[in-house]
Design an enzyme around this catalytic site. Structure first.
Site, PDB file in Angstrom:
ATOM      1  N   HIS A 267      25.338  15.322 -22.543  1.00  0.00           N
ATOM      2  CA  HIS A 267      25.553  16.765 -22.670  1.00  0.00           C
ATOM      3  C   HIS A 267      24.204  17.477 -22.762  1.00  0.00           C
ATOM      4  O   HIS A 267      23.671  17.948 -21.758  1.00  0.00           O
ATOM      5  CB  HIS A 267      26.435  17.016 -23.897  1.00  0.00           C
ATOM      6  CG  HIS A 267      26.983  18.391 -24.020  1.00  0.00           C
ATOM      7  ND1 HIS A 267      26.784  19.371 -23.083  1.00  0.00           N
ATOM      8  CD2 HIS A 267      27.755  18.962 -24.993  1.00  0.00           C
ATOM      9  CE1 HIS A 267      27.403  20.473 -23.470  1.00  0.00           C
ATOM     10  NE2 HIS A 267      27.990  20.257 -24.624  1.00  0.00           N
ATOM     11  N   HIS A 306      25.958  17.634 -10.973  1.00  0.00           N
ATOM     12  CA  HIS A 306      26.639  18.314 -12.081  1.00  0.00           C
ATOM     13  C   HIS A 306      28.132  18.080 -11.942  1.00  0.00           C
ATOM     14  O   HIS A 306      28.652  18.050 -10.832  1.00  0.00           O
ATOM     15  CB  HIS A 306      26.341  19.828 -12.055  1.00  0.00           C
ATOM     16  CG  HIS A 306      26.681  20.522 -13.328  1.00  0.00           C
ATOM     17  ND1 HIS A 306      27.957  20.924 -13.631  1.00  0.00           N
ATOM     18  CD2 HIS A 306      25.916  20.869 -14.385  1.00  0.00           C
ATOM     19  CE1 HIS A 306      27.951  21.493 -14.822  1.00  0.00           C
ATOM     20  NE2 HIS A 306      26.724  21.471 -15.303  1.00  0.00           N
ATOM     21  N   ASP A 364      18.679  21.644 -15.862  1.00  0.00           N
ATOM     22  CA  ASP A 364      17.858  20.789 -16.714  1.00  0.00           C
ATOM     23  C   ASP A 364      16.637  20.240 -16.003  1.00  0.00           C
ATOM     24  O   ASP A 364      15.650  19.887 -16.646  1.00  0.00           O
ATOM     25  CB  ASP A 364      18.693  19.630 -17.261  1.00  0.00           C
ATOM     26  CG  ASP A 364      19.680  20.132 -18.287  1.00  0.00           C
ATOM     27  OD1 ASP A 364      19.287  20.995 -19.077  1.00  0.00           O
ATOM     28  OD2 ASP A 364      20.823  19.686 -18.283  1.00  0.00           O
TER      29      ASP A 364
HETATM   30  N1  ACO Z   1      21.256  10.590  -8.854  1.00  0.00           N
HETATM   31  C1  ACO Z   1      21.730   9.752  -7.916  1.00  0.00           C
HETATM   32  N2  ACO Z   1      23.014   9.688  -7.545  1.00  0.00           N
HETATM   33  C2  ACO Z   1      23.869  10.512  -8.159  1.00  0.00           C
HETATM   34  C3  ACO Z   1      23.449  11.414  -9.160  1.00  0.00           C
HETATM   35  C4  ACO Z   1      22.090  11.456  -9.509  1.00  0.00           C
HETATM   36  N3  ACO Z   1      21.632  12.287 -10.420  1.00  0.00           N
HETATM   37  N4  ACO Z   1      24.525  12.098  -9.604  1.00  0.00           N
HETATM   38  C5  ACO Z   1      25.580  11.646  -8.921  1.00  0.00           C
HETATM   39  N5  ACO Z   1      25.183  10.682  -8.033  1.00  0.00           N
HETATM   40  C6  ACO Z   1      26.024   9.992  -7.047  1.00  0.00           C
HETATM   41  C7  ACO Z   1      26.973   9.007  -7.706  1.00  0.00           C
HETATM   42  O1  ACO Z   1      26.386   7.720  -7.814  1.00  0.00           O
HETATM   43  C8  ACO Z   1      28.132   9.043  -6.741  1.00  0.00           C
HETATM   44  O2  ACO Z   1      27.771   8.299  -5.600  1.00  0.00           O
HETATM   45  P1  ACO Z   1      28.899   7.499  -4.754  1.00  0.00           P
HETATM   46  O3  ACO Z   1      29.785   8.563  -4.173  1.00  0.00           O
HETATM   47  O4  ACO Z   1      28.120   6.730  -3.729  1.00  0.00           O
HETATM   48  O5  ACO Z   1      29.607   6.609  -5.735  1.00  0.00           O
HETATM   49  C9  ACO Z   1      28.197  10.517  -6.310  1.00  0.00           C
HETATM   50  O6  ACO Z   1      26.855  11.000  -6.449  1.00  0.00           O
HETATM   51  C10 ACO Z   1      29.132  11.355  -7.150  1.00  0.00           C
HETATM   52  O7  ACO Z   1      28.758  11.197  -8.499  1.00  0.00           O
HETATM   53  P2  ACO Z   1      29.698  11.335  -9.749  1.00  0.00           P
HETATM   54  O8  ACO Z   1      29.179  10.475 -10.856  1.00  0.00           O
HETATM   55  O9  ACO Z   1      31.137  11.199  -9.358  1.00  0.00           O
HETATM   56  O10 ACO Z   1      29.460  12.845 -10.136  1.00  0.00           O
HETATM   57  P3  ACO Z   1      29.946  13.493 -11.437  1.00  0.00           P
HETATM   58  O11 ACO Z   1      30.265  14.873 -11.070  1.00  0.00           O
HETATM   59  O12 ACO Z   1      30.977  12.714 -12.118  1.00  0.00           O
HETATM   60  O13 ACO Z   1      28.639  13.406 -12.368  1.00  0.00           O
HETATM   61  C11 ACO Z   1      26.682  13.972 -13.517  1.00  0.00           C
HETATM   62  C12 ACO Z   1      27.874  14.470 -12.703  1.00  0.00           C
HETATM   63  C13 ACO Z   1      27.156  13.116 -14.711  1.00  0.00           C
HETATM   64  C14 ACO Z   1      25.946  15.194 -14.066  1.00  0.00           C
HETATM   65  C15 ACO Z   1      25.762  13.146 -12.616  1.00  0.00           C
HETATM   66  O14 ACO Z   1      25.419  13.905 -11.481  1.00  0.00           O
HETATM   67  C16 ACO Z   1      24.517  12.650 -13.330  1.00  0.00           C
HETATM   68  O15 ACO Z   1      24.566  11.651 -14.033  1.00  0.00           O
HETATM   69  N6  ACO Z   1      23.345  13.351 -13.114  1.00  0.00           N
HETATM   70  C17 ACO Z   1      22.111  12.986 -13.777  1.00  0.00           C
HETATM   71  C18 ACO Z   1      22.102  13.423 -15.224  1.00  0.00           C
HETATM   72  C19 ACO Z   1      21.934  14.906 -15.375  1.00  0.00           C
HETATM   73  O16 ACO Z   1      21.038  15.538 -14.814  1.00  0.00           O
HETATM   74  N7  ACO Z   1      22.823  15.496 -16.184  1.00  0.00           N
HETATM   75  C20 ACO Z   1      22.745  16.920 -16.485  1.00  0.00           C
HETATM   76  C21 ACO Z   1      23.955  17.644 -16.081  1.00  0.00           C
HETATM   77  S1  ACO Z   1      23.721  19.352 -16.393  1.00  0.00           S
HETATM   78  C22 ACO Z   1      24.187  19.600 -17.987  1.00  0.00           C
HETATM   79  O17 ACO Z   1      24.869  18.837 -18.587  1.00  0.00           O
HETATM   80  C23 ACO Z   1      23.726  20.869 -18.659  1.00  0.00           C
END
Ligand code: ACO
Length: 429
Positions: A267, A306, A364
């Site tokens: 978060h 996101h 972020d």
């Molecule tokens: N880097 C590389 N690959 C990614 C990233 C990332 N940052 N985020 C998602 N992906 C990929 C996943 O591996 C997945 O790939 P696939 O389709 O080959 O399996 C695809 O993109 C979809 O990803 P999901 O995990 O389903 O996306 P979700 O919407 O559930 O996750 C999340 C969102 C948790 C924010 C994710 O993008 C992440 O972990 N990002 C990095 C951490 C981050 O920056 N978090 C801050 C969010 S902003 C906030 O909270 C204020």
């Protein structure tokens, strides 16, 4: 709100159909009102609330597909460009932008509450010096309820207002003192006459030995970070504040619960993770190997993607501009860490892996860089998020308490544990 559309539930065991009304908001998808469903003797199952609207709210709206964020109907881009954090606080709390008089009275009210009770300072001293500032914030904010008995009647609108003002006013002070205690610096005091963001910088970085001059560009950047983080509808910490508040708990305890939830790395901890990632990559030459690892799913590119925004996070676009302003002001564009961040961003925006998955930089990615350039240590990133989000939390709490239909939040469960069984004495086990 209700229209004449209905969703009909049919059973395959001969039971009567169940009609459920479809509710229409002013924006966003329609919502099926499933309250009548509980009469069927069954529950719905939705871990993580992926398909459930937990409440009705008039505060903030996000359209993740279009990349839009509105506070009380105003687009975040307009507020970031034309307003400032305290005006946004007024807007979130009261629903409308203030007149000049209302604004002045509000600012004065916040200023009057920005000091901390002297006894509260002893509480800081009970923590180890190396305590994480978020641990200190959870404790000290919860403890505010022991100091302000005069504003704890949650059914009194005036009490709710004073508590909200106290929280908005005192959070930057509490965050700054948590930092200073950790550093071994003497506690500092707010200085009225400075803006909210300037005052925070002053409380963080001033020393008794010399006059602290606030850099206006950096204070404006910080004010924008506060504005962009002020609210984000029913996220985990806001839902936590609502759930805690639904039992009638006092607002200080509820905000402490929100801070505890925000502390989690999924978060509030993402901008901290961005800086750690930059340190791990080290330099621009290591970017191709790091990106290979991202595509092989060895690690993620922190600050990208996101859960809700599947388009550019509108806050990220604003933060990117602020990031440029701050790096220019401080002459840091050629600093290796910031050059690395910009190289990563450029490569990721052009790479099919990210384009196909609709992975854009989130707020972020840039806020971590800005805070780090301002000289704020990584451990203070989440406390800054918490102080900015306090207005959002308290606005949602107040909206919920003022609703005559409020009920204690009490989710049900799908039980998969043991059947009824009899106790076995220890010698027979
Ligand atoms: N880097 C590389 N690959 C990614 C990233 C990332 N940052 N985020 C998602 N992906 C990929 C996943 O591996 C997945 O790939 P696939 O389709 O080959 O399996 C695809 O993109 C979809 O990803 P999901 O995990 O389903 O996306 P979700 O919407 O559930 O996750 C999340 C969102 C948790 C924010 C994710 O993008 C992440 O972990 N990002 C990095 C951490 C981050 O920056 N978090 C801050 C969010 S902003 C906030 O909270 C204020």
């Amino acid at each position: 709100m209700e229209n004449n559309r209905k969703v009909t539930l049919t059973y395959n065991d001969g039971k009567d159909n169940l009609d459920m009304p479809v509710l229409k908001g002013t924006l966003g998808p329609d919502v099926v009102d499933i309250r009548a469903f509980s009469k069927t003797g069954m529950f719905t199952f939705d871990p993580g609330f992926l398909a459930t609207a937990s409440c009705e709210s008039q505060i903030t709206f996000i359209d993740g597909d279009l990349g839009q964020l509105y506070y009380r109907g105003y687009p975040i881009e307009q507020l970031a460009a034309k307003s400032d954090y305290l005006e946004v606080c007024y807007l979130l709390l009261n629903g409308e932008l203030p007149t000049a008089q209302e604004r002045q009275a509000f600012e004065r009210g916040i200023m009057r509450h920005n000091m901390l009770h002297d006894q509260l300072m002893s509480l800081f001293k009970g923590f180890r010096r190396d305590a994480h500032p978020m641990a200190v914030m959870v404790g000290v904010v919860g403890a505010l309820s022991a100091f302000y008995h005069d504003s704890l009647d949650i059914n009194n609108a005036e009490h709710r207002k004073i508590s909200a003002h106290r929280l908005i006013a005192k959070l930057p002070n509490i965050a700054a003192q948590a930092y200073r205690y950790n550093k071994g610096l003497p506690f500092s005091y707010p200085k009225n006459g400075l803006t909210y963001a300037e005052n925070f910088l002053h409380m963080m970085f001033s020393t008794p030995c010399e006059e602290y001059k606030v850099n206006k560009t950096l204070a404006l950047a910080l004010d924008r970070i506060f504005t962009l983080h002020a609210d984000h509808e029913q996220n985990a910490s806001t839902s936590t504040v609502r759930l805690a508040g639904s039992s009638g708990a006092n607002p200080f305890a509820c905000i402490a619960a929100g801070i505890a939830c925000l502390w989690g790395p999924s978060h509030g901890g993402a901008n901290e993770a961005v800086l750690k990632m930059l340190d791990e990559i080290g330099s621009v030459e290591n970017v191709p190997a790091f990106m290979e690892g991202v595509k092989n799913k060895t690690h993620k590119l922190m600050g990208f993607g996101h859960r809700v925004y599947k388009n550019m996070d509108p806050r990220a676009a604003i933060m990117k501009e602020t990031c440029d302003e701050v790096l220019n002001e401080l002459g840091l564009h050629n600093d290796p860490k910031f050059k690395l961040a910009m190289a990563l961003e450029k490569i990721a925006l052009e790479d099919p892996y990210f384009i196909e998955r609709k992975l854009y930089p989130n707020v972020d990615f840039y806020s971590g860089i800005v805070l780090s350039a301002i000289g704020i240590p990584v451990s203070m990133f989440t406390p800054i998020f918490a102080l900015a989000r306090t207005v959002g939390w308290i606005s949602h709490w107040a909206e919920m308490i003022a609703d005559p239909a409020m009920k204690i939040g009490r989710p049900r469960q799908l039980y998969t544990g043991a059947q009824r069984r009899d106790y076995i004495p220890q010698e027979q086990r």
